[in-house]
Design an enzyme around this catalytic site. Structure first.
Site, PDB file in Angstrom:
ATOM      1  N   ASP A 270      19.010 -15.193  16.701  1.00 54.66           N
ATOM      2  CA  ASP A 270      20.194 -15.590  15.758  1.00 54.66           C
ATOM      3  C   ASP A 270      21.203 -15.152  16.077  1.00 54.66           C
ATOM      4  O   ASP A 270      21.561 -14.742  16.514  1.00 54.66           O
ATOM      5  CB  ASP A 270      19.340 -15.892  14.458  1.00 54.66           C
ATOM      6  CG  ASP A 270      20.529 -16.867  13.752  1.00 54.66           C
ATOM      7  OD1 ASP A 270      20.864 -17.800  13.638  1.00 54.66           O
ATOM      8  OD2 ASP A 270      20.822 -16.414  12.000  1.00 54.66           O
TER       9      ASP A 270
ATOM     10  N   ASP B 104      19.199 -12.566  10.486  1.00 49.86           N
ATOM     11  CA  ASP B 104      19.357 -11.490   9.599  1.00 49.86           C
ATOM     12  C   ASP B 104      19.072 -11.804   8.724  1.00 49.86           C
ATOM     13  O   ASP B 104      19.453 -11.329   7.469  1.00 49.86           O
ATOM     14  CB  ASP B 104      21.010 -11.926   9.212  1.00 49.86           C
ATOM     15  CG  ASP B 104      21.822 -13.012   9.677  1.00 49.86           C
ATOM     16  OD1 ASP B 104      20.420 -13.998   8.766  1.00 49.86           O
ATOM     17  OD2 ASP B 104      22.669 -13.213   9.263  1.00 49.86           O
TER      18      ASP B 104
ATOM     19  N   ASP C  18      16.859 -17.693   7.518  1.00 50.69           N
ATOM     20  CA  ASP C  18      16.227 -17.891   8.758  1.00 50.69           C
ATOM     21  C   ASP C  18      14.877 -17.270   8.182  1.00 50.69           C
ATOM     22  O   ASP C  18      13.864 -16.636   9.420  1.00 50.69           O
ATOM     23  CB  ASP C  18      16.795 -17.494   9.986  1.00 50.69           C
ATOM     24  CG  ASP C  18      16.692 -15.981   9.879  1.00 50.69           C
ATOM     25  OD1 ASP C  18      16.807 -15.552   8.570  1.00 50.69           O
ATOM     26  OD2 ASP C  18      17.949 -15.669  10.758  1.00 50.69           O
TER      27      ASP C  18
HETATM   28  P1  ADP Z   1      23.122 -19.702  12.866  1.00 50.68           P
HETATM   29  O1  ADP Z   1      22.288 -20.393  13.518  1.00 50.68           O
HETATM   30  O2  ADP Z   1      24.720 -19.207  13.763  1.00 50.68           O
HETATM   31  O3  ADP Z   1      23.152 -18.616  11.790  1.00 50.68           O
HETATM   32  P2  ADP Z   1      23.830 -21.190  10.759  1.00 50.68           P
HETATM   33  O4  ADP Z   1      22.464 -21.631  10.811  1.00 50.68           O
HETATM   34  O5  ADP Z   1      23.551 -20.774   9.408  1.00 50.68           O
HETATM   35  O6  ADP Z   1      24.159 -20.963  11.734  1.00 50.68           O
HETATM   36  O7  ADP Z   1      25.205 -22.339   9.651  1.00 50.68           O
HETATM   37  C1  ADP Z   1      25.477 -23.107  11.195  1.00 50.68           C
HETATM   38  C2  ADP Z   1      26.371 -24.640  10.831  1.00 50.68           C
HETATM   39  O8  ADP Z   1      26.668 -24.709   9.662  1.00 50.68           O
HETATM   40  C3  ADP Z   1      27.709 -23.411  10.413  1.00 50.68           C
HETATM   41  O9  ADP Z   1      28.037 -23.148  11.817  1.00 50.68           O
HETATM   42  C4  ADP Z   1      28.208 -24.001   9.863  1.00 50.68           C
HETATM   43  O10 ADP Z   1      29.553 -25.053  10.756  1.00 50.68           O
HETATM   44  C5  ADP Z   1      27.502 -24.274   8.961  1.00 50.68           C
HETATM   45  N1  ADP Z   1      27.514 -23.737   8.040  1.00 50.68           N
HETATM   46  C6  ADP Z   1      26.676 -23.384   7.491  1.00 50.68           C
HETATM   47  N2  ADP Z   1      27.014 -22.529   5.930  1.00 50.68           N
HETATM   48  C7  ADP Z   1      27.674 -22.832   5.975  1.00 50.68           C
HETATM   49  C8  ADP Z   1      28.909 -22.623   4.812  1.00 50.68           C
HETATM   50  N3  ADP Z   1      28.528 -21.562   3.719  1.00 50.68           N
HETATM   51  N4  ADP Z   1      29.748 -22.961   4.447  1.00 50.68           N
HETATM   52  C9  ADP Z   1      30.919 -23.456   5.942  1.00 50.68           C
HETATM   53  N5  ADP Z   1      29.658 -23.919   6.939  1.00 50.68           N
HETATM   54  C10 ADP Z   1      28.683 -23.935   6.896  1.00 50.68           C
HETATM   55 MG    MG Z   2      21.764 -17.148  10.260  1.00 53.06          MG
END
Ligand code: ADP
Ligand code: MG
Length: 635
Positions: free
Chosen positions: A334, A528, A532
């Protein structure tokens, strides 16, 4: 050694001393001089003394097992073999084997003692981890400190941790400044500075100052309790190799016993030589039939590997996962919080015409108030004002999209393109590279904030180490934008990446990668634990990092890295490969020597002496080899 082992050892030493005296007397002709023609009978009685001193408990155990109808265990085999050796006195045409019979019992006991010591030793390596369990917590009552059972402390109570004490329960510092030693949890030797407002995790040692800590979790759900539970249960999940050896031993032993019987009976019936000769060969077979070298050294190796890893803050939930880890050829990461720090800096604030930039940032911070996502944490940090939580209602998190909340009757949305599209809002593209947070208030677009994350120091090295360790493919999955993903992937030398994935898309992506796995190769997913968990469960091996706080991660993962350093992944991989190497060395070595002795015994070259040295010697060498698994080095 514990008391029981010391008594056991002394008994063996005494028996060996007596045995040596008798043997010397026999070889020097003293027995002959005293007893003349009755020398054999005298020797029989004399050798019986050390035999019984050393082996009476084995005989007793064998007798119990026979009565329970459970023959074929080691005690039974040793009993039959040694009594058989003593019984050679009934065959006048052969050299009597009393000394051999006695020696078999002595050495067998030496091996058993050694084995019990080794098992105790590796328990200790895990129980040094158990030392992190606190017995009490200090609570202030009427101005005085009293020690109470940590179970009695309520969430929200303030506990006092004196310098030199272990933090018993997870919480937040409300008063005091100190350094925390986290080495027992993470293997990290650099102390961590804490002051009011900092979170502390149970199991760390408070080094310098007195701390007042407001607890955030009950004792049973604190980090320490969860780790101990995890380590205690680890031995229940057995590796395939371990199960194989257990099954193998169950077949091997009876086969050799029946072969011994056949060897003792058939050839003499067929007139191929005297009974005494073949019975002796059969007895030698029995001595070799003991599978203890395998049965003990294989689980001991896994146990040692798990114990060694735990010293570095790598918690493996069972030997099966250690075994799977050694076969991993695809590692899926991730991005946010795993390969990158997860602390975003604000790169730019782009408000729409007529909107105050501070208002944009404030709106975003308010909407994110209740989220634990790294993005939310960073935005709250970037916003300098206070957040009045009473003004916020209906805070909602849409994973992979963003958040929504009512602030003073206004609906605020903060998130990516997907969130905007879903709510039919209009948004502006941005030419900057970075994660974009669009903000709307009551459906009106008020602008976006560009934030960027930095990759972790050791991330690139980890990818190189993994490739060097034989991992064929490192893949990165992220919900972030494509250009951000590409920049990170290029910087780190990631082989493949997929961007703009929702949490459920990540499960699909991992499923497709699993389908592409060839042969024995396994797939590990590293995350983390924040949104996920489903992916962690779906992968062959789910690795959660930075688990010092996240419960979801500890729950869902198979391997838990207390730290959030990616280099520990490579380290875990090395430990697993080393453990498997040692396991197979032992299997091949022990079986090889046993088979060789069986063959030599069948053709009459190996005598009882060789058999017992073969058996006990192999067991001791295998155990020593297995104990190497406990030694791990961090790089
Ligand atoms: P990653 O795959 O990098 O771990 P996430 O799946 O947690 O990322 O989140 C993917 C996208 O969703 C982020 O890049 C952001 O654009 C949006 N996002 C997720 N959670 C939030 C939040 N709390 N506030 C704003 N945007 C969010
Ligand atoms: Mg994440």
């Amino acid at each position: 050694m514990n008391k029981k082992q010391i008594r056991w050892r002394n008994r063996i030493i005494l028996a060996i001393a007596i045995f040596a005296v008798i043997m010397a007397a026999e070889k020097l002709g003293a027995l002959d001089a005293i007893f003349g023609p009755y020398e054999v009978y005298a020797a029989f009685v004399l050798y019986l003394i050390p035999f019984l001193i050393a082996g009476h408990d084995v005989l007793k155990k064998a007798w119990h097992n026979i009565r329970r109808g459970d023959a074929f265990d080691e005690a039974f085999l040793m009993t039959v073999a040694t009594i058989g050796a003593f019984a050679t006195i009934l065959f006048p045409d052969t050299e009597p084997q009393m000394a051999e019979g006695c020696a078999v019992m002595l050495f067998y006991q030496v091996g058993e003692l050694f084995q019990s010591y080794a098992v105790g030793q590796s328990r200790k390596s895990i129980s040094s981890l158990m030392d992190i369990a606190p017995d009490y917590a200090n609570i202030e009552r009427d101005g005085k400190l009293v020690e109470v059972d940590p179970d009695e402390v309520q969430v929200g109570d303030v506990i006092v941790v004196k310098p030199g004490e272990r933090v018993p329960i997870d919480g937040v510092v409300v008063e005091g400044v100190s350094q925390l030693d986290t080495a027992a949890l993470t293997g990290e030797s650099v102390p961590r500075h804490v002051e009011a407002g900092a979170g502390v995790i149970s199991g760390c040692i408070n080094m310098t100052g007195m701390l007042h800590v407001q607890t955030t979790k009950p004792f049973g759900e604190s980090t320490v309790s969860r780790i101990l539970e995890l380590v205690e249960n680890a031995s229940e999940k057995k590796a395939k190799t371990e199960n194989f050896i257990t099954r193998f031993a169950r077949v091997y032993t009876p086969v050799v016993v029946f072969a011994a019987l056949a060897l003792a009976i058939i050839p003499p019936l067929a007139g191929m030589g005297p009974w005494s000769d073949w019975v002796l060969r059969g007895l030698t077979f029995l001595v070799v039939s003991c599978p203890c070298a395998l049965v003990i050294s294989v689980p001991l190796s896994f146990f040692g590997g798990i114990g060694g890893a735990s010293k570095l803050g790598i918690l493996v939930k069972g030997s099966n996962y250690l075994e799977l880890l050694s076969k991993v050829d695809t590692v899926v990461f991730d991005k946010t919080g795993t390969l990158t720090n997860g602390t975003f800096n604000v790169v730019a604030v782009h408000p729409e015409e007529g909107v105050d930039p501070d208002r944009l940032l404030a709106s975003a911070a308010y909407a994110e108030a209740f989220s634990d996502h790294p993005i939310a944490v960073s935005i709250k940090q970037a916003y300098s004002g206070d957040i009045d939580q009473k003004r916020i209602r209906d805070a909602h998190e849409e994973s992979g999209h963003g958040v929504s909340a009512h602030v003073d009757e206004h609906l605020i949305l903060v998130g990516n393109d997907k969130l905007m599209a879903e709510h039919g809002a209009r948004w502006n593209e941005c030419e900057l590279t970075g994660t974009i947070l669009h903000v709307t208030v009551d459906g009106h677009y008020i602008g976006h904030i560009v934030i960027a994350d930095v990759v972790k120091d050791d991330a690139a090295q980890t990818i190189r180490d993994l490739h060097a360790a034989g991992v064929k493919k490192c893949v990165m999955l992220t919900g972030d934008r494509r250009d951000v993903a590409k920049a990170v992937a290029d910087e780190l030398g990631i082989d493949e990446f997929q961007a703009q994935l929702l949490p459920e898309d990540k499960v699909n992506a991992v499923e497709q990668l699993l389908a592409r796995e060839q042969g024995d190769g396994k797939l590990a997913f590293v995350g983390d634990g924040i949104n996920d968990a489903p992916v962690l469960m779906r992968a062959d091996v789910g690795i959660a990092m930075g688990a010092m706080g996240s419960d979801a991660a500890i729950e869902a993962a198979d391997v838990v890295l207390m730290d959030d350093k990616p280099s520990n992944i490579a380290c875990a991989m090395r430990i697993s490969r080393k453990t498997m190497r040692i396991v197979w060395q032992n299997i091949v070595f022990a079986l090889g020597v046993k088979i060789a002795i069986l063959i030599l015994a069948a053709v009459g070259i190996a005598n009882m002496w060789l058999a017992v040295f073969g058996d006990v010697g192999v067991a001791i060498i295998a155990i020593l080899n297995a104990m190497r698994c406990m030694k791990v080095e961090q790089r």
